[in-house]
Design an enzyme around this catalytic site. Structure first.
Site, PDB file in Angstrom:
ATOM      1  N   CYS A 152     -27.135  56.308  43.088  1.00 29.81           N
ATOM      2  CA  CYS A 152     -25.835  55.901  42.552  1.00 29.81           C
ATOM      3  C   CYS A 152     -25.961  54.547  41.861  1.00 29.81           C
ATOM      4  CB  CYS A 152     -24.773  55.895  43.649  1.00 29.81           C
ATOM      5  SG  CYS A 152     -24.603  54.358  44.545  1.00 29.81           S
ATOM      6  N   HIS A 186     -17.450  50.197  48.854  1.00 36.70           N
ATOM      7  CA  HIS A 186     -17.369  48.850  48.282  1.00 36.70           C
ATOM      8  C   HIS A 186     -16.014  48.233  48.539  1.00 36.70           C
ATOM      9  CE1 HIS A 186     -16.154  51.708  45.123  1.00 36.70           C
ATOM     10  NE2 HIS A 186     -15.317  50.766  44.687  1.00 36.70           N
TER      11      HIS A 186
HETATM   12  P1  5GP Z   1     -13.420  51.710  42.419  1.00 38.07           P
HETATM   13  O1  5GP Z   1     -12.475  52.131  41.326  1.00 38.07           O
HETATM   14  O2  5GP Z   1     -14.437  52.779  42.734  1.00 38.07           O
HETATM   15  O3  5GP Z   1     -12.726  51.196  43.642  1.00 38.07           O
HETATM   16  O4  5GP Z   1     -14.170  50.447  41.850  1.00 38.07           O
HETATM   17  C1  5GP Z   1     -15.385  50.477  41.183  1.00 38.07           C
HETATM   18  C2  5GP Z   1     -15.540  49.124  40.544  1.00 38.07           C
HETATM   19  O5  5GP Z   1     -16.880  48.969  40.164  1.00 38.07           O
HETATM   20  C3  5GP Z   1     -14.687  48.936  39.297  1.00 38.07           C
HETATM   21  O6  5GP Z   1     -13.843  47.809  39.460  1.00 38.07           O
HETATM   22  C4  5GP Z   1     -15.708  48.753  38.178  1.00 38.07           C
HETATM   23  O7  5GP Z   1     -15.304  47.796  37.211  1.00 38.07           O
HETATM   24  C5  5GP Z   1     -16.942  48.294  38.935  1.00 38.07           C
HETATM   25  N1  5GP Z   1     -18.192  48.693  38.308  1.00 38.07           N
HETATM   26  C6  5GP Z   1     -18.527  49.963  37.903  1.00 38.07           C
HETATM   27  N2  5GP Z   1     -19.766  49.970  37.384  1.00 38.07           N
HETATM   28  C7  5GP Z   1     -20.226  48.692  37.462  1.00 38.07           C
HETATM   29  C8  5GP Z   1     -21.469  48.076  37.071  1.00 38.07           C
HETATM   30  O8  5GP Z   1     -22.397  48.700  36.555  1.00 38.07           O
HETATM   31  N3  5GP Z   1     -21.588  46.733  37.295  1.00 38.07           N
HETATM   32  C9  5GP Z   1     -20.584  46.018  37.883  1.00 38.07           C
HETATM   33  N4  5GP Z   1     -20.822  44.699  38.063  1.00 38.07           N
HETATM   34  N5  5GP Z   1     -19.417  46.567  38.266  1.00 38.07           N
HETATM   35  C10 5GP Z   1     -19.243  47.886  38.050  1.00 38.07           C
HETATM   36 ZN    ZN Z   2     -25.412  53.995  46.552  1.00 34.91          ZN
END
Ligand code: 5GP
Ligand code: ZN
Length: 111
Positions: free
Chosen positions: A4, A97
């Site tokens: 991932c 996360h």
């Molecule tokens: P979720 O919507 O799953 O709670 O949050 C995922 C978070 O991961 C989002 O706020 C998105 O901006 C962040 N994110 C996704 N891909 C990357 C990445 O490659 N690098 C970083 N630094 N953040 C990421």
């Molecule tokens: Zn993972």
């Protein structure tokens, strides 16, 4: 098995702006910040969400969050911790996360 995106960040296969690291936890700046401070804290062991996690991981994460809050100077002004679990919450990365949001009055902000 395909790694991932957050496992790739842990393994330094893709770059990120790391703000904290210990044996169990990594924290880095969100690529699409929703507040002046927007940090993502993750366990180094891949678990998909709150529904898969163990107590020890949560203890490690919150211990790290306390340290990060002090290092970022947001421990006194305050911050919000959010974790999305599953489809209706809008979880887009299936590696547990915690969003740490701070640096302004957050109002009702959710991510
Ligand atoms: P979720 O919507 O799953 O709670 O949050 C995922 C978070 O991961 C989002 O706020 C998105 O901006 C962040 N994110 C996704 N891909 C990357 C990445 O490659 N690098 C970083 N630094 N953040 C990421
Ligand atoms: Zn993972």
């Amino acid at each position: 098995m395909e790694e991932c995106i957050f496992c790739k960040i842990i393994n330094k296969e893709i770059p990120s702006n790391i703000v904290y690291e210990d044996d169990e936890v990594l924290a880095f700046k969100d690529i699409n910040p929703q507040a002046p401070v927007h940090i993502i804290a993750i366990p180094k062991k891949h678990v998909s969400s709150v529904m898969e996690t163990k107590k020890t991981i949560i203890a490690d994460i919150f211990d790290a969050i306390q340290k990060i809050a002090k290092e970022q100077g947001i421990d006194k002004s305050g911050f919000r911790v959010i974790t999305n679990c599953g489809k209706d919450a809008g979880q887009t990365v299936n590696h547990l996360h915690f969003h740490i949001l701070a640096g302004a009055n957050l109002g009702e902000k959710i991510v």
